[in-house]
Design a protein around this motif. Sequence first.
Motif, short mmCIF file in Angstrom:
data_model
loop_
_atom_site.label_atom_id
_atom_site.label_comp_id
_atom_site.label_asym_id
_atom_site.label_seq_id
_atom_site.Cartn_x
_atom_site.Cartn_y
_atom_site.Cartn_z
N GLY A 15 -10.03 39.63 -21.83
CA GLY A 15 -10.43 40.23 -22.87
C GLY A 15 -9.75 39.40 -24.12
O GLY A 15 -9.98 39.96 -25.22
N ILE A 16 -9.13 38.43 -23.92
CA ILE A 16 -8.66 37.73 -25.02
C ILE A 16 -9.65 36.45 -25.42
O ILE A 16 -10.27 36.10 -24.95
N TRP A 17 -9.46 36.65 -27.00
CA TRP A 17 -10.75 35.66 -27.63
C TRP A 17 -9.93 34.47 -27.81
O TRP A 17 -8.79 34.21 -28.11
N ILE A 18 -10.56 33.28 -27.46
CA ILE A 18 -10.32 31.90 -27.28
C ILE A 18 -10.94 31.09 -28.32
O ILE A 18 -11.97 31.14 -28.43
N VAL A 19 -10.21 30.32 -29.31
CA VAL A 19 -11.11 29.66 -30.08
C VAL A 19 -10.56 28.18 -29.79
O VAL A 19 -9.55 27.90 -29.54
N GLU A 20 -11.62 27.02 -29.97
CA GLU A 20 -11.23 25.75 -29.81
C GLU A 20 -12.03 25.00 -30.65
O GLU A 20 -13.04 25.34 -31.21
N TYR A 21 -11.44 23.89 -31.33
CA TYR A 21 -12.25 23.13 -32.21
C TYR A 21 -12.35 21.71 -31.32
O TYR A 21 -11.47 20.95 -30.97
N PRO A 22 -13.56 21.43 -30.72
CA PRO A 22 -13.83 20.43 -30.15
C PRO A 22 -13.86 19.05 -30.67
O PRO A 22 -13.46 18.15 -30.00
N SER A 23 -13.81 18.99 -32.11
CA SER A 23 -13.77 17.64 -32.71
C SER A 23 -12.29 17.27 -32.77
O SER A 23 -11.70 16.21 -33.19
N ILE A 24 -11.17 18.18 -32.25
CA ILE A 24 -9.79 17.82 -32.27
C ILE A 24 -9.28 18.28 -30.93
O ILE A 24 -9.02 19.34 -30.15
N PRO A 25 -9.27 16.99 -30.03
CA PRO A 25 -8.90 17.19 -28.56
C PRO A 25 -7.72 17.97 -28.51
O PRO A 25 -6.68 17.83 -29.30
N GLY A 26 -7.68 19.17 -27.60
CA GLY A 26 -6.65 20.05 -27.21
C GLY A 26 -6.34 20.96 -28.24
O GLY A 26 -5.14 21.65 -28.10
N CYS A 27 -7.18 21.04 -29.30
CA CYS A 27 -6.83 22.12 -29.98
C CYS A 27 -7.40 23.42 -29.90
O CYS A 27 -8.59 23.85 -30.20
N VAL A 28 -6.40 24.35 -29.16
CA VAL A 28 -7.13 25.58 -28.74
C VAL A 28 -6.13 26.69 -28.95
O VAL A 28 -4.50 26.49 -29.41
N SER A 29 -6.47 27.90 -29.63
CA SER A 29 -5.64 29.08 -29.85
C SER A 29 -6.27 30.23 -29.32
O SER A 29 -7.27 30.27 -28.74
N HIS A 30 -5.60 31.44 -29.28
CA HIS A 30 -6.28 32.70 -28.89
C HIS A 30 -5.90 33.74 -29.89
O HIS A 30 -5.13 33.60 -30.67
N GLY A 31 -6.44 35.11 -29.53
CA GLY A 31 -6.07 36.03 -30.40
C GLY A 31 -6.55 37.41 -29.35
O GLY A 31 -7.39 37.22 -28.73
#
Length: 64
Positions: A15-31
């Motif tokens: 149930g955790i929201w994951i956000v990723e920017y595919p144009s910046i490799p490895g750039c992931v966070s959550h909330g």
Amino acid sequence: MNFTATAAIDRDENGIWIVEYPSIPGCVSHGDTKPEAPSNIREAIRMCLEVRAERGLPLTVESQ
């Protein structure tokens, strides 16, 4: 610095929201909430761009 990119946001099995920017490799966070996840990514973007610059890597890559 202003930065515009398309984000991918999805919910994981816990149930955790994951956000990723595919144009910046490895750039992931959550909330814990959907609005919180994109807000949290701001620090991740800053850190990812900083590390990529230090290593002489392109700041972004092409993504679809």
